[in-house]
Design an enzyme around this catalytic site. Sequence first.
Site, PDB file in Angstrom:
ATOM      1  N   CYS A   1     -30.733  61.021  19.848  1.00  0.00           N
ATOM      2  CA  CYS A   1     -30.187  62.387  19.945  1.00  0.00           C
ATOM      3  C   CYS A   1     -29.740  62.712  21.373  1.00  0.00           C
ATOM      4  CB  CYS A   1     -31.189  63.441  19.458  1.00  0.00           C
ATOM      5  SG  CYS A   1     -31.694  63.229  17.762  1.00  0.00           S
TER       6      CYS A   1
ATOM      7  N   HIS B   1     -31.287  66.211  25.221  1.00  0.00           N
ATOM      8  CA  HIS B   1     -31.388  66.001  23.775  1.00  0.00           C
ATOM      9  C   HIS B   1     -30.379  66.953  23.127  1.00  0.00           C
ATOM     10  CE1 HIS B   1     -33.218  66.342  19.750  1.00  0.00           C
ATOM     11  NE2 HIS B   1     -33.920  65.258  20.026  1.00  0.00           N
TER      12      HIS B   1
ATOM     13  N   ASP C   1     -36.401  72.245  28.629  1.00  0.00           N
ATOM     14  CA  ASP C   1     -36.871  71.570  27.427  1.00  0.00           C
ATOM     15  C   ASP C   1     -38.075  70.713  27.830  1.00  0.00           C
ATOM     16  OD1 ASP C   1     -37.358  69.784  25.404  1.00  0.00           O
ATOM     17  OD2 ASP C   1     -35.259  69.239  25.079  1.00  0.00           O
TER      18      ASP C   1
ATOM     19  N   LYS D   1     -45.413  66.490  19.271  1.00  0.00           N
ATOM     20  CA  LYS D   1     -45.345  65.439  20.305  1.00  0.00           C
ATOM     21  C   LYS D   1     -46.561  65.531  21.232  1.00  0.00           C
ATOM     22  CE  LYS D   1     -40.311  65.705  20.168  1.00  0.00           C
ATOM     23  NZ  LYS D   1     -39.804  64.507  19.516  1.00  0.00           N
TER      24      LYS D   1
ATOM     25  N   GLN E   1     -40.805  66.440  26.060  1.00  0.00           N
ATOM     26  CA  GLN E   1     -41.344  65.121  26.450  1.00  0.00           C
ATOM     27  C   GLN E   1     -42.241  65.197  27.671  1.00  0.00           C
ATOM     28  OE1 GLN E   1     -41.162  62.512  24.648  1.00  0.00           O
ATOM     29  NE2 GLN E   1     -39.597  63.178  23.193  1.00  0.00           N
TER      30      GLN E   1
HETATM   31  N1  PLP Z   1     -35.972  67.801  23.174  1.00  0.00           N
HETATM   32  C1  PLP Z   1     -36.437  66.586  23.427  1.00  0.00           C
HETATM   33  C2  PLP Z   1     -36.403  66.076  24.845  1.00  0.00           C
HETATM   34  C3  PLP Z   1     -36.939  65.802  22.399  1.00  0.00           C
HETATM   35  O1  PLP Z   1     -37.416  64.586  22.660  1.00  0.00           O
HETATM   36  C4  PLP Z   1     -36.956  66.318  21.093  1.00  0.00           C
HETATM   37  C5  PLP Z   1     -37.414  65.503  19.965  1.00  0.00           C
HETATM   38  O2  PLP Z   1     -37.322  64.309  19.977  1.00  0.00           O
HETATM   39  C6  PLP Z   1     -36.471  67.616  20.889  1.00  0.00           C
HETATM   40  C7  PLP Z   1     -35.989  68.327  21.951  1.00  0.00           C
HETATM   41  C8  PLP Z   1     -36.488  68.240  19.536  1.00  0.00           C
HETATM   42  O3  PLP Z   1     -37.803  68.439  19.131  1.00  0.00           O
HETATM   43  P1  PLP Z   1     -38.132  68.939  17.651  1.00  0.00           P
HETATM   44  O4  PLP Z   1     -37.403  68.006  16.730  1.00  0.00           O
HETATM   45  O5  PLP Z   1     -39.611  68.823  17.544  1.00  0.00           O
HETATM   46  O6  PLP Z   1     -37.644  70.330  17.522  1.00  0.00           O
END
Ligand code: PLP
Length: 417
Positions: free
Chosen positions: A375, A129, A206, A232, A209
């Site tokens: 993203c 992401h 990260d 999430k 998910q």
């Molecule tokens: N990393 C992953 C894999 C994501 O799916 C997301 C959000 O869709 C993020 C990071 C960013 O999360 P946040 O917008 O809650 O900071």
Amino acid sequence: MTTGPAQPLDLDAVRAQFPGLRAETGERPLAYLDSASTAQKPRRVIEALHGVYAGTCANVHRGVHRASERATAAFEAARERVRGFIGASAREEVIFTSGTTAALNLVAAAYGDAHVRAGDEVVVSEMEHHSNLVPWQLLCARRGARLVRWAVEEDGRLELAGLERVLSPRTRVVAVTHASNSLGFTNDIAAISRLVRQRDAALVVDGAQAVAHAVVDVQALDCDFYAFSGHKLYGPTGVGVLYGKRERLAATPPWQGGGEMILDVEFSRATYNALPYKLEAGTPNIAGAVGLAAAIDWVEETGIDAIAAHERALLIHARERLEALPGVRLVGPARPAERGRAAPILSLVVDGVHPHDVGTVLDHEGVAVRTGHHCTQPLLRALGLDATVRASLAAYNTREELERLAAGLTRARELFT
Ligand code: PLP
């Protein structure tokens, strides 16, 4: 994600706890297939948020009055709840942030600035992401370090051999996602960690998910940092967590300055508070943390194994159903090994129809999906794509909703080709 045997979910009882599923969205009832963007919230989370503002509304760690003491107790109990949920060894290892993005930026800016020097290398997977890529780009630009790509294979998966090829004595950080938000691939973090341990490098994961779909044990994963968002995980927006191994956090200088992160301030210098407060400047999201603890309560009482088994059954059914549709192509895990441990995400393209048009047709049918690059532009570009339609599943989804997704995809194809 792999799981053990679990009691089946009582789906009607689960759904009854999520008021958002009954939201008014037009003539058709809502089929919410966008939980990877943000999950719906169970009533107990909404009530926990309300309880903070209507009950113990006071700041934490600041007052001697009893309301502040109660707020502090609730906030620190939330930290302890998170610690247990992810298997961290100490509460000092749990830093509250505003979300995954903030947590990853904290690591890149504070740990990264202190430990990455000119000529060092930061390895980032191509599956990331943007929030686990751009902070590393910024760090490398600031420090004169080299951003090194751990490239995906032809189907978008990551192979350990690919990481071995790019690790070097100059590697200081390896950043990788636990599960891909756009394609669903799940990475074997413990195996990645074993490789990273052979270098003088920190492993940053990260977990945005992953945490809602399987048991996460940060000690078993043996990662240095692990980031995720409350929203999430059926919790509120605006709160997230950075887990860090105690020694890594101890070696992380403060990122932001302000209240709470200091012990003593003179005009020209300050001494800093102990962990975790050193990395939590300013008034935290108190209600968010309490709401996140309520979300964890909900997940644990419902049973993460039961949730995972339900999502897995839906995912298998959906793949079979969608693969049989003419003109629909699933993108992402195709081989049994990857399919067996994938997150509950269906990414797809419809021949001759732009994903945004597919999303619009689905919306008219009451089916909420996400369309676009999610993203993850470098990942989609590596696959020769610029957008997909993404349906993502959670504890409350049903087969009937997947039928509506299939019908909507067929309808989109009829309308546009
Ligand atoms: N990393 C992953 C894999 C994501 O799916 C997301 C959000 O869709 C993020 C990071 C960013 O999360 P946040 O917008 O809650 O900071």
